[in-house]
Design an enzyme around this catalytic site. Structure first.
Site, PDB file in Angstrom:
ATOM      1  CE  LYS A   9     -21.231 -29.133  39.737  1.00 52.84           C
ATOM      2  NZ  LYS A   9     -22.431 -30.008  39.764  1.00 52.84           N
ATOM      3  CE1 TYR A  49     -20.015 -34.184  42.539  1.00 50.67           C
ATOM      4  CE2 TYR A  49     -18.733 -34.015  40.511  1.00 50.67           C
ATOM      5  CZ  TYR A  49     -19.563 -33.440  41.467  1.00 50.67           C
ATOM      6  OH  TYR A  49     -19.922 -32.116  41.349  1.00 50.67           O
ATOM      7  CG  PHE A  57     -26.584 -38.588  38.813  1.00 48.01           C
ATOM      8  CD1 PHE A  57     -25.410 -38.081  39.361  1.00 48.01           C
ATOM      9  CD2 PHE A  57     -27.644 -38.858  39.672  1.00 48.01           C
ATOM     10  CE1 PHE A  57     -25.293 -37.844  40.725  1.00 48.01           C
ATOM     11  CE2 PHE A  57     -27.541 -38.623  41.047  1.00 48.01           C
ATOM     12  CZ  PHE A  57     -26.361 -38.115  41.567  1.00 48.01           C
ATOM     13  NE  ARG A  85     -25.277 -27.985  49.472  1.00 46.48           N
ATOM     14  CZ  ARG A  85     -25.288 -28.989  48.591  1.00 46.48           C
ATOM     15  NH1 ARG A  85     -24.169 -29.343  47.957  1.00 46.48           N
ATOM     16  NH2 ARG A  85     -26.393 -29.627  48.304  1.00 46.48           N
ATOM     17  CB  THR A  91     -29.328 -30.621  43.065  1.00 46.40           C
ATOM     18  OG1 THR A  91     -28.810 -30.794  44.389  1.00 46.40           O
ATOM     19  CG2 THR A  91     -28.470 -31.361  42.060  1.00 46.40           C
ATOM     20  NE  ARG A 102     -26.116 -26.185  41.814  1.00 49.87           N
ATOM     21  CZ  ARG A 102     -25.885 -27.136  42.698  1.00 49.87           C
ATOM     22  NH1 ARG A 102     -26.712 -27.324  43.716  1.00 49.87           N
ATOM     23  NH2 ARG A 102     -24.805 -27.906  42.587  1.00 49.87           N
ATOM     24  CG  ASN A 112     -25.686 -28.328  39.086  1.00 52.05           C
ATOM     25  OD1 ASN A 112     -24.475 -28.414  38.858  1.00 52.05           O
ATOM     26  ND2 ASN A 112     -26.289 -29.094  39.969  1.00 52.05           N
ATOM     27  CG  HIS A 115     -19.049 -29.284  44.183  1.00 47.47           C
ATOM     28  ND1 HIS A 115     -19.796 -30.414  44.404  1.00 47.47           N
ATOM     29  CD2 HIS A 115     -18.153 -29.204  45.201  1.00 47.47           C
ATOM     30  CE1 HIS A 115     -19.360 -31.015  45.509  1.00 47.47           C
ATOM     31  NE2 HIS A 115     -18.361 -30.293  46.010  1.00 47.47           N
ATOM     32  CD  GLU A 126     -16.638 -32.196  48.227  1.00 52.25           C
ATOM     33  OE1 GLU A 126     -16.842 -30.963  48.315  1.00 52.25           O
ATOM     34  OE2 GLU A 126     -17.544 -33.015  47.960  1.00 52.25           O
TER      35      GLU A 126
HETATM   36  N1  UDP Z   1     -26.743 -34.649  39.293  1.00 51.07           N
HETATM   37  C1  UDP Z   1     -27.339 -35.099  38.128  1.00 51.07           C
HETATM   38  N2  UDP Z   1     -28.584 -35.700  38.207  1.00 51.07           N
HETATM   39  C2  UDP Z   1     -29.233 -35.868  39.394  1.00 51.07           C
HETATM   40  C3  UDP Z   1     -28.616 -35.409  40.572  1.00 51.07           C
HETATM   41  C4  UDP Z   1     -27.365 -34.809  40.496  1.00 51.07           C
HETATM   42  O1  UDP Z   1     -26.778 -34.974  37.043  1.00 51.07           O
HETATM   43  O2  UDP Z   1     -30.352 -36.407  39.411  1.00 51.07           O
HETATM   44  C5  UDP Z   1     -25.406 -34.019  39.208  1.00 51.07           C
HETATM   45  C6  UDP Z   1     -25.443 -32.500  39.403  1.00 51.07           C
HETATM   46  O3  UDP Z   1     -24.424 -31.918  38.590  1.00 51.07           O
HETATM   47  C7  UDP Z   1     -25.122 -32.374  40.874  1.00 51.07           C
HETATM   48  C8  UDP Z   1     -24.093 -33.499  41.067  1.00 51.07           C
HETATM   49  O4  UDP Z   1     -24.583 -34.539  40.244  1.00 51.07           O
HETATM   50  O5  UDP Z   1     -24.620 -31.096  41.201  1.00 51.07           O
HETATM   51  C9  UDP Z   1     -23.926 -34.002  42.463  1.00 51.07           C
HETATM   52  O6  UDP Z   1     -25.197 -34.357  42.986  1.00 51.07           O
HETATM   53  P1  UDP Z   1     -25.626 -33.928  44.450  1.00 51.07           P
HETATM   54  O7  UDP Z   1     -26.868 -34.674  44.782  1.00 51.07           O
HETATM   55  O8  UDP Z   1     -24.459 -34.076  45.369  1.00 51.07           O
HETATM   56  O9  UDP Z   1     -26.020 -32.375  44.267  1.00 51.07           O
HETATM   57  P2  UDP Z   1     -25.306 -31.038  44.797  1.00 51.07           P
HETATM   58  O10 UDP Z   1     -24.682 -31.365  46.118  1.00 51.07           O
HETATM   59  O11 UDP Z   1     -24.303 -30.630  43.754  1.00 51.07           O
HETATM   60  O12 UDP Z   1     -26.429 -30.043  44.902  1.00 51.07           O
HETATM   61 MG    MG Z   2     -23.356 -32.875  46.634  1.00 56.74          MG
END
Ligand code: UDP
Ligand code: MG
Length: 137
Positions: A9, A49, A57, A85, A91, A102, A112, A115, A126
């Site tokens: 990112k 997204y 968010f 993952r 996250t 992370r 974070n 992705h 994706e």
């Molecule tokens: N995110 C955020 N606030 C939240 C949850 C997610 O800003 O409360 C952002 C964060 O950058 C995250 C992305 O949105 O990586 C996508 O969220 P997701 O729940 O899909 O998390 P990921 O799959 O990236 O762990």
């Molecule tokens: Mg996600």
């Protein structure tokens, strides 16, 4: 063999962590099958997204994701989706296990670093979002 989509990112690129992220994938037996740096527009970030469009968010996340260049990659290997993952961590870096990208490198839940697709379905969507088949090794 499975393929997944990962992104360094804008915060990861700004902090000079492109190599660090790729190194951790490769150290875990994963291979890079496609790689490209791009700058997403706001509308492109929103499209990527789209599953989060109702989340509080969404605006902030898509501003962030279009704030600077990102490095997109297709990562391949056995169980690549769950492996990426695991290497990423939770996250929220506060909840991420020690030794994950992370936990070690991210500043907060939005910024974070990385992705990774969360399922076979999202990996297909994706990967196709960023890479035509001819660019995937
Ligand atoms: N995110 C955020 N606030 C939240 C949850 C997610 O800003 O409360 C952002 C964060 O950058 C995250 C992305 O949105 O990586 C996508 O969220 P997701 O729940 O899909 O998390 P990921 O799959 O990236 O762990
Ligand atoms: Mg996600």
């Amino acid at each position: 063999m499975e393929k997944t989509l990962s992104i360094v990112k804008p915060d990861g690129v700004r902090k000079g962590l492109v190599g660090e992220v790729i190194k951790r994938f490769e150290a875990n037996g994963l291979k890079i099958a496609a790689l490209r740096m791009i700058l997403l527009g706001k509308e492109e970030a929103k499209a990527f997204y789209i599953v989060h469009k109702e989340r509080p968010f969404y605006e902030s996340l898509t501003d962030f994701m279009s704030s600077g260049p990102i490095v997109t990659m297709v990562v391949e290997g056995e169980n690549a989706i769950s492996k990426v993952r695991d290497i990423m961590g939770a996250t929220n870096p506060k909840d991420a296990a020690t030794g994950t990208i992370r936990a070690d490198l991210a500043s907060d839940i939005e910024h974070n670093i990385v992705h990774g697709s969360d399922s076979k379905e999202s990996a297909s969507y994706e990967i196709a979002f960023f890479f035509p088949a001819i660019e995937i090794y």
